[in-house]
Design a protein around this motif. Structure first.
Motif, PDB file in Angstrom:
ATOM      1  N   GLU A 630       0.849  -1.187   0.000  1.00 38.07           N
ATOM      2  CA  GLU A 630       0.000   0.000   0.000  1.00 38.07           C
ATOM      3  C   GLU A 630       0.887   1.240   0.000  1.00 38.07           C
ATOM      4  OE1 GLU A 630      -3.905   0.691   2.434  1.00 38.07           O
ATOM      5  OE2 GLU A 630      -2.201   1.314   3.676  1.00 38.07           O
ATOM      6  N   ALA A 631       0.695   2.095  -1.009  1.00 37.31           N
ATOM      7  CA  ALA A 631       1.509   3.303  -1.141  1.00 37.31           C
ATOM      8  C   ALA A 631       0.656   4.531  -0.855  1.00 37.31           C
ATOM      9  CB  ALA A 631       2.092   3.386  -2.542  1.00 37.31           C
ATOM     10  N   ARG A 632       1.252   5.492  -0.153  1.00 38.12           N
ATOM     11  CA  ARG A 632       0.543   6.738   0.142  1.00 38.12           C
ATOM     12  C   ARG A 632       1.543   7.843   0.446  1.00 38.12           C
ATOM     13  NH1 ARG A 632      -0.397   6.982   6.062  1.00 38.12           N
ATOM     14  NH2 ARG A 632       0.671   5.183   6.979  1.00 38.12           N
ATOM     15  N   SER A 633       1.027   9.037   0.562  1.00 38.11           N
ATOM     16  CA  SER A 633       1.850  10.197   0.891  1.00 38.11           C
ATOM     17  C   SER A 633       1.600  10.584   2.343  1.00 38.11           C
ATOM     18  CB  SER A 633       1.505  11.376  -0.027  1.00 38.11           C
ATOM     19  OG  SER A 633       2.203  12.535   0.349  1.00 38.11           O
ATOM     20  N   THR A 634       2.674  10.774   3.102  1.00 36.12           N
ATOM     21  CA  THR A 634       2.550  11.173   4.507  1.00 36.12           C
ATOM     22  C   THR A 634       3.510  12.309   4.796  1.00 36.12           C
ATOM     23  OG1 THR A 634       4.265   9.659   5.303  1.00 36.12           O
ATOM     24  CG2 THR A 634       2.018   8.785   5.138  1.00 36.12           C
ATOM     25  N   ALA A 635       3.276  12.960   5.919  1.00 40.10           N
ATOM     26  CA  ALA A 635       4.240  13.960   6.375  1.00 40.10           C
ATOM     27  C   ALA A 635       5.563  13.259   6.672  1.00 40.10           C
ATOM     28  CB  ALA A 635       3.720  14.676   7.627  1.00 40.10           C
ATOM     29  N   GLU A 636       6.651  13.952   6.473  1.00 42.98           N
ATOM     30  CA  GLU A 636       7.972  13.345   6.621  1.00 42.98           C
ATOM     31  C   GLU A 636       8.127  12.678   7.985  1.00 42.98           C
ATOM     32  OE1 GLU A 636      12.689  14.555   6.174  1.00 42.98           O
ATOM     33  OE2 GLU A 636      11.121  16.030   5.778  1.00 42.98           O
ATOM     34  N   GLY A 637       8.564  11.407   7.943  1.00 41.38           N
ATOM     35  CA  GLY A 637       8.815  10.683   9.177  1.00 41.38           C
ATOM     36  C   GLY A 637       7.581  10.126   9.846  1.00 41.38           C
ATOM     37  N   CYS A 639       5.389   7.656   8.509  1.00 44.42           N
ATOM     38  CA  CYS A 639       4.878   6.477   7.809  1.00 44.42           C
ATOM     39  C   CYS A 639       4.321   5.474   8.817  1.00 44.42           C
ATOM     40  CB  CYS A 639       5.980   5.859   6.953  1.00 44.42           C
ATOM     41  SG  CYS A 639       5.418   4.492   5.911  1.00 44.42           S
ATOM     42  N   GLY A 640       5.158   4.932   9.701  1.00 46.61           N
ATOM     43  CA  GLY A 640       4.712   4.117  10.827  1.00 46.61           C
ATOM     44  C   GLY A 640       3.850   2.929  10.471  1.00 46.61           C
ATOM     45  N   CYS A 641       4.297   2.045   9.564  1.00 49.74           N
ATOM     46  CA  CYS A 641       3.500   0.890   9.157  1.00 49.74           C
ATOM     47  C   CYS A 641       3.146  -0.007  10.331  1.00 49.74           C
ATOM     48  CB  CYS A 641       4.251   0.076   8.103  1.00 49.74           C
ATOM     49  SG  CYS A 641       4.614   0.988   6.572  1.00 49.74           S
ATOM     50  N   ASP A 642       4.103  -0.252  11.233  1.00 48.26           N
ATOM     51  CA  ASP A 642       3.874  -1.177  12.340  1.00 48.26           C
ATOM     52  C   ASP A 642       2.849  -0.661  13.338  1.00 48.26           C
ATOM     53  OD1 ASP A 642       5.638  -3.040  11.338  1.00 48.26           O
ATOM     54  OD2 ASP A 642       7.372  -2.162  12.369  1.00 48.26           O
ATOM     55  N   GLU A 643       2.548   0.629  13.262  1.00 53.51           N
ATOM     56  CA  GLU A 643       1.579   1.201  14.188  1.00 53.51           C
ATOM     57  C   GLU A 643       0.149   1.108  13.651  1.00 53.51           C
ATOM     58  OE1 GLU A 643       2.858   5.164  14.820  1.00 53.51           O
ATOM     59  OE2 GLU A 643       4.871   4.596  15.518  1.00 53.51           O
ATOM     60  N   LEU A 644       0.007   0.610  12.425  1.00 54.95           N
ATOM     61  CA  LEU A 644      -1.302   0.538  11.780  1.00 54.95           C
ATOM     62  C   LEU A 644      -1.830  -0.887  11.819  1.00 54.95           C
ATOM     63  CD1 LEU A 644      -0.416   2.696   8.644  1.00 54.95           C
ATOM     64  CD2 LEU A 644      -1.721   3.439  10.646  1.00 54.95           C
ATOM     65  N   THR A 645      -3.147  -1.023  11.921  1.00 53.61           N
ATOM     66  CA  THR A 645      -3.773  -2.341  11.952  1.00 53.61           C
ATOM     67  C   THR A 645      -3.600  -3.049  10.615  1.00 53.61           C
ATOM     68  OG1 THR A 645      -5.433  -1.487  13.483  1.00 53.61           O
ATOM     69  CG2 THR A 645      -5.941  -3.572  12.378  1.00 53.61           C
ATOM     70  N   ALA A 646      -3.258  -4.345  10.682  1.00 50.93           N
ATOM     71  CA  ALA A 646      -3.145  -5.223   9.511  1.00 50.93           C
ATOM     72  C   ALA A 646      -2.025  -4.794   8.567  1.00 50.93           C
ATOM     73  CB  ALA A 646      -4.471  -5.300   8.762  1.00 50.93           C
ATOM     74  N   ARG A 647      -1.028  -4.054   9.069  1.00 49.10           N
ATOM     75  CA  ARG A 647       0.075  -3.598   8.236  1.00 49.10           C
ATOM     76  C   ARG A 647       1.393  -3.807   8.956  1.00 49.10           C
ATOM     77  NH1 ARG A 647      -4.407  -1.222   7.121  1.00 49.10           N
ATOM     78  NH2 ARG A 647      -4.906  -0.480   5.021  1.00 49.10           N
ATOM     79  N   ARG A 648       2.476  -3.825   8.168  1.00 44.59           N
ATOM     80  CA  ARG A 648       3.813  -3.929   8.728  1.00 44.59           C
ATOM     81  C   ARG A 648       4.782  -3.293   7.749  1.00 44.59           C
ATOM     82  NH1 ARG A 648       3.615 -10.394   8.181  1.00 44.59           N
ATOM     83  NH2 ARG A 648       3.745 -10.584   5.916  1.00 44.59           N
ATOM     84  N   GLU A 649       5.987  -3.027   8.233  1.00 51.81           N
ATOM     85  CA  GLU A 649       7.034  -2.502   7.363  1.00 51.81           C
ATOM     86  C   GLU A 649       7.365  -3.530   6.280  1.00 51.81           C
ATOM     87  OE1 GLU A 649       8.261   0.486   7.521  1.00 51.81           O
ATOM     88  OE2 GLU A 649       7.401   1.130   9.428  1.00 51.81           O
ATOM     89  N   VAL A 650       7.727  -3.036   5.130  1.00 50.87           N
ATOM     90  CA  VAL A 650       8.106  -3.940   4.040  1.00 50.87           C
ATOM     91  C   VAL A 650       9.372  -4.685   4.437  1.00 50.87           C
ATOM     92  CG1 VAL A 650       8.760  -4.111   1.616  1.00 50.87           C
ATOM     93  CG2 VAL A 650       7.052  -2.409   2.335  1.00 50.87           C
ATOM     94  N   VAL A 675       5.360   3.161   1.990  1.00 56.36           N
ATOM     95  CA  VAL A 675       4.867   1.893   1.453  1.00 56.36           C
ATOM     96  C   VAL A 675       4.838   0.872   2.584  1.00 56.36           C
ATOM     97  CG1 VAL A 675       5.220   0.038  -0.213  1.00 56.36           C
ATOM     98  CG2 VAL A 675       5.816   2.394  -0.830  1.00 56.36           C
ATOM     99  N   CYS A 676       3.682   0.249   2.790  1.00 53.41           N
ATOM    100  CA  CYS A 676       3.516  -0.759   3.837  1.00 53.41           C
ATOM    101  C   CYS A 676       3.028  -2.066   3.226  1.00 53.41           C
ATOM    102  CB  CYS A 676       2.485  -0.308   4.880  1.00 53.41           C
ATOM    103  SG  CYS A 676       2.861   1.249   5.707  1.00 53.41           S
ATOM    104  N   GLU A 677       3.342  -3.176   3.899  1.00 56.74           N
ATOM    105  CA  GLU A 677       2.741  -4.456   3.551  1.00 56.74           C
ATOM    106  C   GLU A 677       1.394  -4.567   4.258  1.00 56.74           C
ATOM    107  OE1 GLU A 677       4.911  -8.064   4.009  1.00 56.74           O
ATOM    108  OE2 GLU A 677       6.827  -7.167   3.386  1.00 56.74           O
ATOM    109  N   VAL A 678       0.358  -4.976   3.512  1.00 57.16           N
ATOM    110  CA  VAL A 678      -0.941  -5.273   4.109  1.00 57.16           C
ATOM    111  C   VAL A 678      -0.997  -6.779   4.320  1.00 57.16           C
ATOM    112  CG1 VAL A 678      -3.441  -5.027   3.917  1.00 57.16           C
ATOM    113  CG2 VAL A 678      -1.938  -3.333   2.855  1.00 57.16           C
ATOM    114  N   GLU A 679      -1.333  -7.205   5.508  1.00 55.31           N
ATOM    115  CA  GLU A 679      -1.194  -8.601   5.882  1.00 55.31           C
ATOM    116  C   GLU A 679      -2.332  -9.464   5.338  1.00 55.31           C
ATOM    117  OE1 GLU A 679      -0.939  -8.464  10.091  1.00 55.31           O
ATOM    118  OE2 GLU A 679       1.119  -7.688  10.128  1.00 55.31           O
ATOM    119  N   GLN A 680      -1.944 -10.595   4.747  1.00 61.67           N
ATOM    120  CA  GLN A 680      -2.915 -11.592   4.304  1.00 61.67           C
ATOM    121  C   GLN A 680      -3.386 -12.396   5.519  1.00 61.67           C
ATOM    122  OE1 GLN A 680      -3.295 -15.149   0.925  1.00 61.67           O
ATOM    123  NE2 GLN A 680      -1.297 -14.365   1.499  1.00 61.67           N
TER     124      GLN A 680
END
Length: 760
Positions: A630-637, A639-650, A675-680
């Motif tokens: 999953e790709a998106r635009s965020t404010a610098e610094g 991103c925080g994939c691990d802090e989101l539900t069903a997502r993790r760092e690539v 860019v985050c991985e969305v968990e299967q």
């Protein structure tokens, strides 16, 4: 918003279970439903278009209603559909997609003036509509000669209509379809279609008109001849403001064109304006006729001969001009390279690139951002930029409806019961895939209606060959033979019969004709134009009359070439309706209903969400060995994939896939930096819930919501048919997101699998 395939056709075969760390990764954007449409109608306003505009005025409201009040369907029987009653569907049926609640609708004409010739389409000599400048037009009276007090109400006086039933726009748009008293979206739009008129420029710029409005990075305000060359002057800021207001960056963009002639988009600048002047053009070198238009010495006598031999036919003391028999004024856009030694029209790839590529060339040849794939107003809250898969082009052009209709069991064109590629009797026009399939002994229907313009191979249907003289042969699908101009009793149902155009004016044979509901006097049957025309009814003694009983269309080859090149993003319709006498509900062959059906069928694949045109291959547990990023635009610094539900760092082993996502053509325009991985989903209970819970019921296990994604493909034994029932019959599979696994606002999701497996 999510998009669709990045590499069309890359997943044309099932993807087997493989380690995603293998090389040759295939990346495909995942479809996600959209609920916002920018609809642009490009309507030919030249002579002879009134009858087609009247039919379109009936069809466009049908199109709008199909989008805002979708049909009710039996999810498991695509041939069983009906309009909703009282805003809801009967038991056993459901909406084919969610109603669209945000639509911009604008209209352009095909008149861009005379490109500097100051002659044939000069508004001071003829009519103001000879040059609509690529601006949005909103007029309701086609006969108004001065354009005074002739503007129907548009959204904030911006020139377009805005459908806004939930009143969420600021300021709010139209919320009433039809108030039965002449007000509302549908009556206003109907008047605007008719108001385009039929007294515009005869050098129709069917393709360049929408290019000017949507794409041209620096549209000129005026064009003037300085010395011997046409020169663009100033920037048309009015057009740019209209474009900025009309075109949202995250909408589905649909361009619908209506024209009964081939495109004549004349190149602008230099001396190409001469094609629009009243005088004769220069003679071509003799190689154009003796060796063919592709010979390197086939060029105009007016240019340097280079290494080509001296050509005595070009003249010695002065450059020879063509005579009026060789250069009739009405054939200036036909067969130009052979007849004039130069192609004076813009190439088709100009328009293909405009609808598919994020960067295009400006007038100086520099690569610049394509406005279609840009954020034209950085000050508003809309930040997501559409991918190319949310851009569609539909052409209602000169092609026999019999050539593009689906066929019944007997192999005959049948707009009511013709079968789609899966054998469903749905009727209507063929899809892009169906047009590309073998037909009547040809490699594809495209070979029948278009041939191969690049190799100059003519269409297989002789009705689609551009010719000023009578043609011969038969339609390969129906077996219908062309009738000669002296054989009106043998007239066929495709184009009547051939005729003898006036050589002093010049004209072509027709691709198709259709009966008018009411005959008219004059028009195409004026005494100086009627020469055994199939459009006219002769006097009882056999002499020509001025009574026109049928309408015409010429082969729309340039528009068809663009539609073919666009693949799944192109939609073909015929400007010649099959019948106009029975408008009863359910008559799918009436007027332009087949075209409306084809347009909605294609658009709804993006309005319904995660349906996949290509299959993945699940393992024995129902999982697929693919990534979802999953790709998106965020404010610098942030991103925080691990802090989101069903997502993790690539993960490290998937960094190559991440780089491919960031190389996507629209990545820069969207400013993706996260860019985050969305968990299967991986437990048997969660997978079963995701694959078998029928919408709109929430996906839960033990009363708790499930977050993530799963693959559903009943044909492969994974999940229930009802879960994907709203998908087209050929696309009943999806990557299904549940709970917080769904795309975040402004994000785009990708499915990534091993490219090696696509070769299996």
């Amino acid at each position: 918003m999510g998009g669709t395939s990045l590499l069309p056709g890359c997943l044309s075969r099932p993807i087997a279970h493989q380690d995603t760390r293998t090389t040759g990764t295939v990346v495909e954007r995942l479809p996600r439903g959209v609920n916002k449409i920018d609809l642009l109608l490009t309507i030919d306003n030249s002579k002879s278009m009134k009858d087609k505009q009247d039919i379109l005025a009936l069809a466009v409201p049908d199109l709008v209603r199909r989008l805002v009040d979708p049909q009710c369907i039996d999810p498991l029987n695509p041939a069983d559909s009906s309009p909703p009653m009282g805003g809801s569907c009967p038991s056993g049926k459901e909406r084919e997609f969610e109603p669209v609640v945000d639509i911009h609708i604008g209209i352009l004409s095909t008149s861009l003036g005379d490109h500097g010739a100051a002659d044939s389409c000069d508004v001071t000599k003829w009519h103001f509509s000879n040059n609509d400048k690529g601006h949005l037009i909103a007029r309701s009276d086609r006969d108004d000669k001065n354009n005074d007090d002739n503007n129907p109400p548009t959204y904030q006086n911006l020139g377009f209509l805005a459908w806004d039933p939930e009143q969420k726009l600021s300021p709010a748009g139209e919320s009433i379809l039809d108030d039965n008293q002449g007000g509302g979206l549908v009556p206003t739009l109907t008047n605007m279609v008719k108001g385009v008129g039929d007294v515009g420029c005869g050098f129709e710029s069917q393709l360049e008109s929408w290019y000017r409005f949507l794409v041209d990075p620096a549209p000129y305000k005026t064009i003037e001849v300085v010395g011997r060359d046409a020169v663009r002057k100033d920037i048309d800021t009015t057009l740019l403001e209209q474009r900025k207001a009309f075109l949202r960056p995250d909408s589905l963009l649909a361009i619908i064109m209506l024209s009964d002639e081939n495109d004549c988009s004349i190149r602008e600048g230099g001396r190409t304006y001469l094609v629009a002047q009243s005088g004769r053009l220069y003679r071509p070198r003799k190689e154009c006729s003796e060796k063919g238009p592709d010979d390197p010495c086939c060029k105009s006598c007016s240019v340097d001969r280079g290494e080509c031999p001296v050509d005595e036919t070009c003249g010695t003391d002065a450059i020879e001009l063509l005579n009026k028999e060789e250069d009739p004024p009405n054939l200036r856009c036909w067969d130009q390279k052979r007849r004039f030694g130069a192609d004076l029209l813009y190439p088709i790839d100009r328009y293909t690139k405009a609808l598919t590529e994020p960067r295009i060339k400006d007038h100086e040849g520099n690569l610049v951002d394509n406005p279609i794939f840009s954020d034209l107003d950085p000050t508003d809250e809309l930040k997501t930029v559409r991918p190319p898969e949310l851009v569609f082009f539909a052409g209602l052009v000169g092609v026999p409806w019999q050539d593009i209709a689906r066929q019944n069991d007997a192999g005959q064109p049948d707009l009511r019961r013709g079968m789609d590629k899966d054998g469903n009797p749905v009727g209507g026009f063929k899809s892009a895939k169906e047009l590309s399939a073998p037909n009547a002994g040809f490699a594809s229907t495209w070979d029948i209606i278009l041939g191969d313009p690049k190799s100059r191979r003519s269409p297989g249907d002789p009705h689609m060959i551009e010719s000023p003289v009578p043609r011969e042969g038969e339609n390969p699908i129906t077996g219908t033979r062309i009738a000669g101009p002296d054989s009106p009793d043998d007239a066929n149902t495709i184009n009547g019969h051939e005729w003898n155009p006036n050589p002093d004016f010049g004209d072509l044979q027709y691709a198709c004709t259709f009966p008018l509901l009411e005959p008219v006097t004059g028009g195409d049957c004026a005494s100086d134009e009627d020469r055994d025309s199939p459009l006219c009814k002769d006097n009882p003694d056999g002499t020509d009359s001025d009574r026109q009983v049928s309408a015409k269309a010429y082969p729309g080859l340039r528009q068809l070439e663009l539609i073919r090149d666009l693949g799944e993003q192109g939609i073909v319709g015929s400007v010649c309706p099959a019948q106009l006498h029975d408008a009863a509900e359910g008559r799918l062959d009436y007027g332009y209903r087949p075209a409306v059906g084809a347009i909605v069928d294609r658009l709804k694949t993006k309005l319904r969400g995660q349906c996949l045109p290509r299959a993945l291959q699940p393992d024995e547990h129902g999982q697929v060995s693919c990534l979802v990023l999953e790709a998106r635009s965020t404010a610098e610094g942030q991103c925080g994939c691990d802090e989101l539900t069903a997502r993790r760092e690539v993960r490290h082993e998937n960094l190559a896939a991440k780089r491919m996502v960031l190389d996507d053509p629209v990545a820069a325009a969207n400013g993706w930096n996260c860019v985050c991985e969305v968990e299967q989903l991986d437990t048997p209970e969660e997978l079963a819930a995701c694959q078998n819970t029928v919408p709109p019921a929430p996906v839960e296990v033990g009363g708790e919501k499930v977050h993530g994604w799963c693959y559903v493909d009943p044909q492969l034994g994974v999940g229930r048919e009802e879960v994907v029932a709203k998908c087209p019959s050929t696309e009943r599979r999806q990557v299904r997101f549940t709970g917080d696994g769904s795309a975040l606002d402004g994000a785009t999701q990708f499915v990534i699998c091993s490219g090696d497996t696509a070769q299996q």
